[in-house]
Design a protein around this motif. Structure first.
Motif, PDB file in Angstrom:
ATOM      1  N   ASN A   1       2.986  12.791  -7.488  1.00  0.00           N
ATOM      2  CA  ASN A   1       1.878  13.171  -7.911  1.00  0.00           C
ATOM      3  C   ASN A   1       1.348  12.629  -9.359  1.00  0.00           C
TER       4      ASN A   1
ATOM      5  N   TYR B   1       0.433   9.240  -9.185  1.00  0.00           N
ATOM      6  CA  TYR B   1      -0.567   8.828  -9.509  1.00  0.00           C
ATOM      7  C   TYR B   1      -1.556  10.065 -10.300  1.00  0.00           C
TER       8      TYR B   1
ATOM      9  N   ALA C   1      -4.108   4.523  -2.039  1.00  0.00           N
ATOM     10  CA  ALA C   1      -3.188   4.530  -2.267  1.00  0.00           C
ATOM     11  C   ALA C   1      -2.573   5.230  -0.593  1.00  0.00           C
TER      12      ALA C   1
ATOM     13  N   GLU D   1       2.895  12.023   1.470  1.00  0.00           N
ATOM     14  CA  GLU D   1       1.181  12.032   1.717  1.00  0.00           C
ATOM     15  C   GLU D   1       0.282  13.511   2.614  1.00  0.00           C
TER      16      GLU D   1
ATOM     17  N   ARG E   1      -6.377   8.997  -1.701  1.00  0.00           N
ATOM     18  CA  ARG E   1      -5.204   8.851  -1.376  1.00  0.00           C
ATOM     19  C   ARG E   1      -5.525   9.232   0.611  1.00  0.00           C
TER      20      ARG E   1
END
Ligand SMILES: NC(=O)c1ccc[n+]([C@@H]2O[C@H](COP(=O)([O-])OP(=O)(O)OC[C@H]3O[C@@H](n4cnc5c(N)ncnc54)[C@H](OP(=O)(O)O)[C@@H]3O)[C@@H](O)[C@H]2O)c1
Length: 267
Positions: free
Chosen positions: A104, A107, A123, A168, A259
């Motif tokens: 994270n 990201y 992503a 995810e 995402r």
């Protein structure tokens, strides 16, 4: 209409070569560059066995980005993925990320750069339509059932753990809440690792054994009843191609990090 110019990093790999075939067959896209260290200097067609596919393979992202792709697909390995993504954004490309293992924090940094350069990053931990549906069903379940855990199963040589799909899913469920634990982790009697890793409020367990390909269970428990959402992948990379092509077509409409494939799907 001009064709979308695509660069695939990892185009000679298991997932990247299937996607490259899909791009080659698509009328609205052109594969302008491929990245692979061991096949640099060859054409992609020679390496993955497609006649007429003359896309050059480059050793580095820096060289490949000189072809000015509109979209850069990252399908290599976690250790180099962030560097590739940031380089592509800074060169003006939108980015689709298939590679798993980014954190994270990675990201968050990617989002900052994408916002700065006004480019989109999509992503997707798993491009398969059936996984996107599992994610949606799990989100629905988490709204009603406060106890859940995730088990991610894969072949023994998969190095990243948990899988991109499990990460995810944990990330998505964290937007709904934290999974409730009746016995807090610091009150476990015995090695607390046996309860899995706590990832954004979800206990995640990764099994790596011969006999498994890739599958995931999202388990939601209530007194005297439980719901198990299971996804199982086969052994080809085919299920990921259509979702990745959709991401490639849509990422140019985005700015910043998004995402999950459902960011560009209608439900
Ligand atoms: N999102 C999804 O739906 C999805 C689906 C399948 C797989 N994945 C993920 O996608 C990634 C790739 O998986 P895979 O099974 O295709 O792996 P793979 O078969 O090992 O392929 C990796 C590819 O990346 C290239 N590569 C590796 N390190 C590199 C580096 N440092 N610089 C440049 N190129 C490099 C390899 O070529 P060289 O070794 O010649 O450089 C090869 O082309 C993994 O993270 C996997 O978990 C995601």
């Amino acid at each position: 209409m001009d064709k979308l110019k695509i660069c695939v990093a990892g185009a000679t790999g298991w997932a990247g070569s299937a996607l490259s075939r899909g791009i080659f067959d698509a009328d609205d896209m052109e594969l302008v560059a491929a990245i692979s260290r061991s096949h640099a200097g060859k054409t992609l067609g020679e390496v993955i066995g497609i006649q007429g596919l003359t896309t050059p393979i480059f050793e580095t992202a820096e060289e490949a980005l000189k072809t000015s792709p509109d979209v850069f697909v990252e399908y290599t390995k976690q250790d180099v993925a962030k560097f590739h993504i940031l380089s592509a954004l800074r060169s003006g490309a939108h980015v689709v990320v298939g590679t798993s293992g980014l954190s994270n924090e990675d990201y968050a940094e990617i989002n900052e750069v994408a916002q700065d350069v006004r480019r989109g990053v999509l992503a997707v931990g798993n491009f398969a339509l059936t996984v996107v549906l599992l994610q949606k069903f799990a989100e629905m379940a988490a709204k009603y059932i406060p106890h859940w855990e995730i088990i991610d199963y894969a072949h023994p040589d998969k190095k990243d753990a948990p899988s991109g799909t499990a990460r995810e899913l944990a990330n998505r469920l964290s937007r709904i809440g934290e999974a409730r634990l009746e016995v807090p982790l610091d009150q476990i009697e015995g090695p607390k690792e046996t309860r899995g890793a706590r990832l954004q409020g979800t206990q995640v367990h990764s099994v790596r054994l011969p006999g498994y390909v890739i599958s995931i269970d999202a388990i939601f428990g209530m007194p005297d009843q439980k719901l198990i959402l299971r996804h199982e992948s086969g052994s080809s990379a085919e299920p990921y191609v259509n979702g990745a092509l959709l991401a490639v077509r849509e990422v140019g409409k985005l700015v910043g990090l998004h995402r999950g494939l459902d960011s560009v799907m209608k439900f």
